[in-house]
Scaffold this motif. Structure first.
Motif, PDB file in Angstrom:
ATOM      1  N   VAL A 166      -0.823 -12.159  -6.527  1.00 59.82           N
ATOM      2  CA  VAL A 166      -0.946 -10.802  -5.990  1.00 59.82           C
ATOM      3  C   VAL A 166      -1.937  -9.995  -6.816  1.00 59.82           C
ATOM      4  O   VAL A 166      -2.793  -9.271  -6.270  1.00 59.82           O
ATOM      5  N   ASN A 197      -0.864 -10.095   2.323  1.00 57.27           N
ATOM      6  CA  ASN A 197      -1.624  -9.362   1.318  1.00 57.27           C
ATOM      7  C   ASN A 197      -2.986  -8.935   1.853  1.00 57.27           C
ATOM      8  O   ASN A 197      -3.458  -7.828   1.552  1.00 57.27           O
ATOM      9  N   TRP A 245      -3.217   0.037  -4.611  1.00 62.56           N
ATOM     10  CA  TRP A 245      -2.623  -1.004  -3.766  1.00 62.56           C
ATOM     11  C   TRP A 245      -1.736  -1.935  -4.596  1.00 62.56           C
ATOM     12  O   TRP A 245      -0.625  -2.277  -4.181  1.00 62.56           O
ATOM     13  N   ARG A 263       2.106  -2.550  -3.961  1.00 65.86           N
ATOM     14  CA  ARG A 263       2.405  -3.897  -3.477  1.00 65.86           C
ATOM     15  C   ARG A 263       3.409  -4.590  -4.396  1.00 65.86           C
ATOM     16  O   ARG A 263       4.262  -5.361  -3.947  1.00 65.86           O
ATOM     17  N   SER A 291      -2.327  -5.999   4.219  1.00 62.87           N
ATOM     18  CA  SER A 291      -1.975  -4.784   3.482  1.00 62.87           C
ATOM     19  C   SER A 291      -3.185  -4.213   2.760  1.00 62.87           C
ATOM     20  O   SER A 291      -3.406  -2.991   2.735  1.00 62.87           O
TER      21      SER A 291
END
Length: 467
Positions: free
Chosen positions: A154, A80, A97, A101, A83
């Protein structure tokens, strides 16, 4: 196979392949652990399923080797962070994002939820016992509670990354103190008092993945060995003479659990796992430079979520078939016959899961790319609103929260409670609403960032260099 070979050939030279190996190993270990520890048999003429651990107390120390969920969160933190920094370097906002994601996580999950709901609906039309159907769906949905926690992590990643850049090691330290406070409350009060550790514990481990991404973990082998020795010592003190159970997998009837929620003992085990990972990191990276091992890792990671989501369903389907044919054995747990049955049981489960992956794996392997942006205005005011950074971020977090709530609500409600579609109505509605909202956000691309302005504010030189 040709597609896997192309992906292997296109792997950037600086990619840390060991992280991908750890993810594949962690999920594989979870799947095998669930299959091996499950007891399927009969009680009063009815099929039952339960954990074998209460009957295998000698196996409690072995759970230290197979409890690898902390490794998955460590890898998640690294991935994460990588990314997110890549997205920021390209000018993408946090909301955009999050939308992309979450796509790879939510799309395969929705397939499982829809299939289970459809199966429960058909069972209802056939006038099957509602509580029995709910129980089957609850078992098949066991992986979803873990995924719900990860989705929350996340959603918090952009915030936790900012805290990491500003406060560093203080962030996991504070989270560790909160875990300790939750454990103290559980030991001297109600079990529910420690539920905050579901978030604090996994966030602390996820945060260490940020340090791995920043190359800020110990590199000297003496230090790594010292970390391993220290973690093992604390783990032994907490579990053998201490108040924590030895088993790192939940055992029914235990007053305190180490995994649900994560305890200090599980954090100590994670410290050992981290040290071992760092010790073997260089050799593993050299091994993964070979074509065949790396292709195998790519192949597993391409469908790793599908494997995780459907492995319990594979066990349910195989059990149903063997029961219908009248050939389902039910030897006593711990007997020679029970251990002998483990091998054909694993072989058949692998075959059933492989068939499920062949059917549903394409949902996960489908490429998730940011749509190309055209230099024209978005067609409607609603789409224009969805493309703006702040509403997009708020809606993305709302969608993830609804999805996570739906998964958690299903897990927490009684497993024998009848439900028309297997899932409780509110949980299913919340999940589908959140998934639909995220799908709408993916359908409306954010405006293209301006290019050619050099390094974006807030990025370090290291972040700007890394692929």
């Amino acid at each position: 196979m040709a597609g896997v070979r192309r992906l292997a050939d296109r792997t950037p030279p600086r990619r840390e392949r060991f992280v991908d190996l750890l993810r594949a190993v962690a999920i594989t270990a979870v799947v095998l652990g669930h299959w091996l520890v499950t007891v399927v048999g009969y009680q009063d003429g009815q099929l039952t399923g339960r954990s074998a651990l209460p009957d295998l107390r000698w196996a409690y120390p072995l759970t230290w080797l197979v409890q690898v969920m902390p490794v998955f969160f460590l890898v998640g933190g690294y991935a994460n962070a990588a990314s997110l920094t890549s997205a920021r370097r390209k000018g993408r906002r946090a909301g955009d994002w999050l939308v992309h994601r979450a796509a790879r996580l939510v799309r395969p999950t929705t397939a499982l939820v829809v299939v289970l709901a459809a199966g429960a609906g058909i069972a209802r039309l056939l006038d099957t016992d509602g509580s029995r159907t709910r129980l089957v769906v609850w078992f098949a949905a066991i992986p979803l509670w873990f995924l719900a926690i990860y989705l929350i992590v996340v959603a918090l990643t952009p915030l936790m990354w900012v805290l990491h850049r500003r406060y560093g090691i203080a962030v996991p330290a504070v989270l560790l103190v909160l875990v300790a406070a939750g454990d103290l409350a559980r030991l001297h009060g109600d079990e529910a008092w420690g539920n905050g550790s579901f978030l604090f514990g996994w966030l602390a481990i996820h945060q260490i993945g940020f340090f791995w991404r920043d190359d800020r973990l110990p590199t000297r082998r003496r230090v790594q060995w010292a970390v391993l020795a220290g973690g093992a010592t604390v783990l032994l003190l907490l579990t053998v003479p201490g108040p924590y159970p030895i088993s790192m997998i939940n055992v029914p009837g235990e007053r305190l659990h180490n995994m649900s929620p994560p305890s200090l003992a599980l954090i100590a085990l994670f410290t050992c796992q981290l040290a071992v990972a760092l010790l073997v990191r260089r050799r593993a990276e050299r091994w993964l430079r070979r074509t065949r091992p790396w292709m195998a890792v790519i192949a597993v990671n391409a469908v790793v979520l599908t494997v995780f989501l459907w492995h319990i369903t594979a066990a349910i389907l195989l059990t149903a078939v063997l029961h219908t044919l009248g050939v389902l054995p039910a030897p006593a747990v711990g007997s020679a016959a029970w251990f002998a049955w483990r091998l054909p049981w694993l072989a058949m489960l692998t075959a059933v899961l492989a068939a499920l992956v062949a059917v549903f794996g394409a949902i996960e392997t489908r490429g998730i790319r940011t749509p190309r942006h055209r230099p024209r205005r978005l067609p409607t005011p609603a789409a224009d609103l969805l493309a703006r950074p702040t509403p997009r971020l708020v809606l993305a977090v709302t969608g993830l929260a609804a999805v996570a709530f739906g998964l958690l609500d299903n897990s927490l409600l009684p497993r024998t409670r009848p439900a028309p579609l297997g899932f409780p109505t509110v949980a299913l509605a919340a999940y589908l609403a959140g998934a639909l909202l995220l799908r709408m956000l993916r359908a409306v691309p954010a405006p293209s960032p301006d290019e050619g302005h050099g390094q974006r504010p807030g990025l370090t030189r290291r972040e700007d260099r890394r692929p």
